[in-house]
Design a protein around this motif. Structure first.
Motif, mmCIF file in Angstrom:
data_model
loop_
_atom_site.group_PDB
_atom_site.id
_atom_site.type_symbol
_atom_site.label_atom_id
_atom_site.label_comp_id
_atom_site.label_asym_id
_atom_site.label_seq_id
_atom_site.Cartn_x
_atom_site.Cartn_y
_atom_site.Cartn_z
ATOM 1 N N UNK A 159 0.824 -1.206 0.000
ATOM 2 C CA UNK A 159 0.000 0.000 0.000
ATOM 3 C C UNK A 159 0.864 1.263 0.000
ATOM 4 N N UNK A 160 1.909 1.282 0.847
ATOM 5 C CA UNK A 160 2.773 2.463 0.897
ATOM 6 C C UNK A 160 3.524 2.632 -0.415
ATOM 7 N N UNK A 161 3.951 1.532 -1.007
ATOM 8 C CA UNK A 161 4.632 1.589 -2.304
ATOM 9 C C UNK A 161 3.728 2.237 -3.347
ATOM 10 N N UNK B 291 11.561 8.319 -3.269
ATOM 11 C CA UNK B 291 11.280 7.626 -4.522
ATOM 12 C C UNK B 291 11.151 6.124 -4.274
ATOM 13 N N UNK B 292 9.954 5.538 -4.505
ATOM 14 C CA UNK B 292 9.789 4.097 -4.271
ATOM 15 C C UNK B 292 10.462 3.278 -5.364
ATOM 16 N N UNK B 293 11.180 2.230 -4.959
ATOM 17 C CA UNK B 293 11.872 1.383 -5.925
ATOM 18 C C UNK B 293 11.250 0.001 -6.052
ATOM 19 N N UNK B 294 10.913 -0.633 -4.916
ATOM 20 C CA UNK B 294 10.429 -2.016 -5.005
ATOM 21 C C UNK B 294 9.820 -2.463 -3.679
ATOM 22 N N UNK C 207 8.195 -8.889 4.754
ATOM 23 C CA UNK C 207 8.521 -8.211 3.489
ATOM 24 C C UNK C 207 9.203 -6.881 3.760
ATOM 25 N N UNK C 208 9.780 -6.283 2.721
ATOM 26 C CA UNK C 208 10.428 -4.986 2.874
ATOM 27 C C UNK C 208 9.969 -4.040 1.767
ATOM 28 N N UNK C 209 9.940 -2.764 2.122
ATOM 29 C CA UNK C 209 9.717 -1.681 1.161
ATOM 30 C C UNK C 209 11.075 -1.023 0.913
ATOM 31 N N UNK C 210 11.411 -0.797 -0.352
ATOM 32 C CA UNK C 210 12.699 -0.210 -0.710
ATOM 33 C C UNK C 210 12.469 1.136 -1.387
ATOM 34 N N UNK C 211 13.115 2.165 -0.880
ATOM 35 C CA UNK C 211 13.056 3.496 -1.486
ATOM 36 C C UNK C 211 14.473 3.990 -1.741
ATOM 37 N N UNK C 212 14.601 4.911 -2.669
ATOM 38 C CA UNK C 212 15.913 5.499 -2.951
ATOM 39 C C UNK C 212 16.251 6.526 -1.878
#
Length: 445
Positions: A67-69, A84-87, A102-107
């Motif tokens: 959802x956040x992505x 900036x969302x990446x994955x 799980x993980x959220x990845x941002x730049x």
């Protein structure tokens, strides 16, 4: 369930596959991590290197991660300042086959700092006012776009230097919601929550001895409300003018431009007796000076940086033989209706300025001394130094002289406080100078 990386850019999964997804974030080896300052978070967050990228990795449950992505992607499409969302990485398991979050990845936002790192040295009240200004602008921009933050706070914001001020970026959208339009109640809820959160964060700093003794945490928490409401009123209020006084509408639009906003759509209606005209800005977009500078020069900067560079550009244009009055600030086409048949268009002069002034000036500063400053911020600092030296000398000393003095006498003194360019991609938090604090420039509020 097999490991799955969901990303919008096809290059990112290949870079991210090299990271140790079979380990909890808390156990990632030090050689993979980048020692950047982190703010307070309810989740485990680590900065890591993926190829040439520095990324922020946050562990949380799958549903809020996805959802956040998606919310961050939506804010990016709307042009809102946010990370900036990446994955999103799901299907993680440890060596024993047990599931991992799980993980959220941002730049990583280069040159940015969380507020706690900025307070490691006691921050002056005037600089704190600038933080409140930046946060108020961010909250207004979110609300104009229909985004209800749900947890506006200093902790959920990153700050970057912006030509004597700060630019604020949303870093946590987990509690947010995107709507076609926000009601007054939704907006007021966000503003009141910001007041409570900011007061609490400042009280925490006060208890730790990191707050300036003249700062009242409760008053500063209330300040965000006043600054937000003043800006929102200016951007959205209905104005009634006498019929025929159309320059009043132009003056209102120019006022909004000065605040950094463009009027993309407006409503103008005459009264039944024709005595008055009602003007309502219907759609207001931030980044007026950013767009203007980008159109003229191709330089993509923060808003205040763009304003400063445009001023320098127009001053330089006035010294050129093929310049006709009108310049970038008015958006006119130089040489049309001016009587100067050989006048160059603003875009031509602007690219000449980039080639002959901006780029050579920035390149004159050795890369290893620039630290985390981007070219636009570095150019702003050089203009500030030129002003300071010119005031002291009582005449304009020129940009080349200012650059030489800056490189010789200013940068060596702060070289040890600047980041390792091969490492952290951000300044040492305790040594980040406050904007313009090196020079006796009058306070701007």
């Amino acid at each position: 369930m097999a490991l799955q990386i969901s990303a919008t850019n096809p290059e990112h999964p290949a870079l991210l596959l090299e990271l140790p997804w079979g380990l909890p974030l808390e156990e990632w080896p030090e050689h993979l991590l980048v020692p950047l300052p982190r703010g307070i978070s309810r989740h485990v967050v680590r900065y890591a290197r993926a190829g040439d990228e520095v990324v922020a990795v946050k562990e949380l449950a799958e549903r809020p991660a996805v959802r956040e992505y998606e919310l961050l992607l939506g804010l990016d499409r709307l042009g809102i300042p946010a990370v900036d969302p990446l994955a999103v990485v799901t299907g993680r398991t440890d060596r024993a086959g047990e599931p991992l979050e799980p993980v959220l990845i941002t730049r990583h936002l280069g040159g940015s700092l969380p507020y706690r790192s900025m307070f490691e040295t006691t921050m002056r009240p005037a600089t704190m006012h600038r933080l409140m200004d930046a946060l108020a602008v961010l909250l207004v921009r979110l609300h104009l776009a229909g985004f209800a933050w749900g947890d506006c706070s200093l902790s959920n914001t990153l700050f970057r230097r912006d030509a004597g001020a700060y630019a604020a970026y949303l870093v946590d959208a987990e509690t947010g919601d995107l709507h076609p339009r926000l009601s007054p109640g939704q907006r007021e809820y966000d503003v009141d929550l910001a007041r409570v959160n900011i007061s609490g964060e400042l009280l925490d700093l006060e208890a730790a001895g990191a707050l300036h003794p003249s700062v009242d945490p409760i008053e500063f928490g209330a300040e965000i409300c006043a600054r937000y409401r003043g800006l929102w009123e200016e951007l959205t209020r209905t104005s009634v003018y006498p019929a025929g006084k159309y320059h009043y509408i132009d003056r209102r639009i120019r006022r909004l431009n000065d605040l950094g906003f463009d009027v993309a759509e407006m409503q103008i209606a005459s009264s039944s007796n024709g005595d008055t005209v009602t003007f309502v800005p219907k759609v207001v977009d931030a980044g007026h000076h950013q767009r203007q500078l980008l159109r003229l020069t191709g330089l993509d900067t923060e808003e205040n940086q763009a304003r400063r560079l445009l001023n320098d550009l127009e001053s330089w244009m006035a010294t050129q033989d093929d310049y006709a009055p009108g310049g970038p600030a008015t958006g006119s086409r130089s040489g049309r209706g001016t009587g100067n048949l050989h006048a160059a268009r603003p875009e031509v002069l602007a690219h000449r300025w980039v080639r002959d002034v901006f780029r050579p000036t920035v390149r004159a500063v050795p890369p290893d001394l620039r630290g985390s400053m981007d070219p636009a911020e570095l150019y702003h600092e050089l203009l500030e130094h030129r002003w300071f030296l010119s005031e002291r000398a009582q005449h304009d000393i020129g940009l080349e002289t200012a650059v030489r003095d800056y490189v010789t006498n200013i940068l060596p003194k702060v070289h040890d406080t600047l980041p390792d360019r091969a490492g952290t991609a951000g300044p040492s938090p305790a040594d980040v100078p406050e904007p313009t604090s090196a020079y006796p420039v009058p306070e701007q509020r």
